[in-house]
Design an enzyme around this catalytic site. Structure first.
Site, mmCIF file in Angstrom:
data_model
loop_
_atom_site.group_PDB
_atom_site.id
_atom_site.type_symbol
_atom_site.label_atom_id
_atom_site.label_comp_id
_atom_site.label_asym_id
_atom_site.label_seq_id
_atom_site.Cartn_x
_atom_site.Cartn_y
_atom_site.Cartn_z
ATOM 1 N N LYS A 67 0.832 -1.216 0.000
ATOM 2 C CA LYS A 67 0.000 0.000 0.000
ATOM 3 C C LYS A 67 0.863 1.261 0.000
ATOM 4 C CE LYS A 67 -3.974 -2.377 1.938
ATOM 5 N NZ LYS A 67 -3.378 -3.656 2.378
HETATM 6 O O1 OMP Z 1 -5.074 -4.511 0.037
HETATM 7 C C1 OMP Z 1 -5.452 -5.468 0.729
HETATM 8 O O2 OMP Z 1 -5.027 -6.588 0.517
HETATM 9 C C2 OMP Z 1 -6.535 -5.252 1.698
HETATM 10 C C3 OMP Z 1 -7.466 -4.290 1.369
HETATM 11 C C4 OMP Z 1 -8.671 -4.238 2.078
HETATM 12 O O3 OMP Z 1 -9.563 -3.478 1.765
HETATM 13 N N1 OMP Z 1 -8.848 -5.082 3.132
HETATM 14 C C5 OMP Z 1 -7.902 -5.998 3.504
HETATM 15 O O4 OMP Z 1 -8.160 -6.774 4.459
HETATM 16 N N2 OMP Z 1 -6.701 -6.046 2.845
HETATM 17 C C6 OMP Z 1 -5.628 -6.962 3.284
HETATM 18 O O5 OMP Z 1 -6.046 -8.312 3.032
HETATM 19 C C7 OMP Z 1 -5.647 -9.150 4.118
HETATM 20 C C8 OMP Z 1 -6.892 -9.730 4.771
HETATM 21 O O6 OMP Z 1 -6.543 -10.718 5.703
HETATM 22 P P1 OMP Z 1 -7.624 -11.664 6.413
HETATM 23 O O7 OMP Z 1 -8.708 -10.785 6.930
HETATM 24 O O8 OMP Z 1 -6.819 -12.310 7.490
HETATM 25 O O9 OMP Z 1 -8.106 -12.635 5.374
HETATM 26 C C9 OMP Z 1 -4.770 -8.312 5.022
HETATM 27 O O10 OMP Z 1 -3.427 -8.424 4.605
HETATM 28 C C10 OMP Z 1 -5.272 -6.895 4.748
HETATM 29 O O11 OMP Z 1 -4.275 -5.931 4.969
#
Ligand code: OMP
Length: 276
Positions: free
Chosen positions: A93
């Site tokens: 990001k």
């Molecule tokens: O850019 C991302 O990957 C991201 C964007 C978003 O809107 N929401 C989001 O959860 N993420 C990322 O996606 C991953 C989600 O992880 P879990 O919730 O454990 O499946 C994390 O690394 C977050 O930082």
């Protein structure tokens, strides 16, 4: 990896799963602590257990940066360990003034300089075209621009009404002039199922990186109802629900079982859509 190759991988594996590699030292299985680098071992065993079920891995760099020097080395070794036919996303990001963004792009794309040659990086759009351009200058690499995120705070700015539409709609509309769907993807949270119809109106051809299935409660079925396009167009990410499915000696098998559930659901969706 280009768009056609990514779609080929999706068809071959019958999967559009992206496994998030977000390791936390305190949460990894205790028996791994005997290794010189427990986090690297954790990642390697997860990759071994899931590499035939997913088409992408997304290490979130925060989980590595927080471990200092060792963490950065672990990120490099993890990237090296991922098979080269699997799409790799540095979830960093980033985004800054142009000359700084160029350094960020080298940090994640330029293997000769940094030791890492990710296929894609997540980028914040807020600073505009000249902050995103240096990432796009790497012709064979992808930018994944934050559009409509999965967190509660998405409404603070992304849903703001502008004269032309919501702010996230403007992000997609304006940025789609910077690069085509061969180089630009958007992040859309799985928790925003109802908005996918609108997103596809604005970005019919782009791949969407969709985090939020699993621990955040997003529904794969809802995402796919409007999110699929004729080259699948979705990379659905799940991290915690897979990587922490177990915390004993069988953690990798448990992770595999979770990934398999998602892959099987995806296979049915791809079949029903006539994509495989
Ligand atoms: O850019 C991302 O990957 C991201 C964007 C978003 O809107 N929401 C989001 O959860 N993420 C990322 O996606 C991953 C989600 O992880 P879990 O919730 O454990 O499946 C994390 O690394 C977050 O930082």
């Amino acid at each position: 990896m280009n768009k056609k190759q990514l779609f080929e991988q999706i068809k071959t594996k019958k999967s559009f799963l992206c496994v998030g590699l977000d390791p936390v030292m305190e949460q990894i299985p205790r028996h791994l602590l005997k290794y010189d680098n427990p986090v690297l071992e954790f990642n390697k065993q997860l990759i071994d257990a899931t590499k035939d079920l997913c088409v992408a891995y997304k290490p979130n760099t925060a989980f590595f940066e927080s471990m200092g020097l060792k963490g950065w080395e672990t990120l490099i070794r993890t990237w090296e360990y991922i098979p080269k036919d699997i799409f790799t996303i540095a979830d960093a990001k980033r985004g800054d003034i142009g000359n700084t963004s160029a350094m960020y792009a080298d940090a994640f794309f330029n293997k000769e300089k940094s030791g890492m040659g990710f296929d894609a990086i997540t980028v914040a759009p807020y600073m505009g075209k000249d902050s995103v351009g240096p990432f796009l200058n790497h012709k064979d690499k992808w930018v994944i621009l934050l559009a409509l995120t999965s967190n509660i705070g998405h409404s603070d700015f992304q849903l703001h009404q502008t004269p032309e539409g919501k702010l996230y709609e403007e992000v997609i509309r304006i940025s789609s002039a910077w690069a085509d769907s061969e180089q630009l993807m958007y992040v859309v949270g799985a928790t925003r199922g109802a908005e996918f119809k609108n997103i596809r109106r604005l970005a019919p051809d782009n791949f969407l990186l969709v985090p939020g299935v699993g621990a955040q409660g997003g529904s794969l079925a809802d995402v796919c109802t409007y999110g699929l396009n004729d080259s699948c167009g979705l990379l659905v990410n799940s991290a915690r629900s897979i990587i922490y499915a177990g915390n004993g000696e069988d953690f990798a098998e448990k992770a595999r079982a979770e990934a398999l559930k998602l892959q099987q659901e995806m296979e049915q969706i791809l079949l029903a859509a006539g994509l495989i």
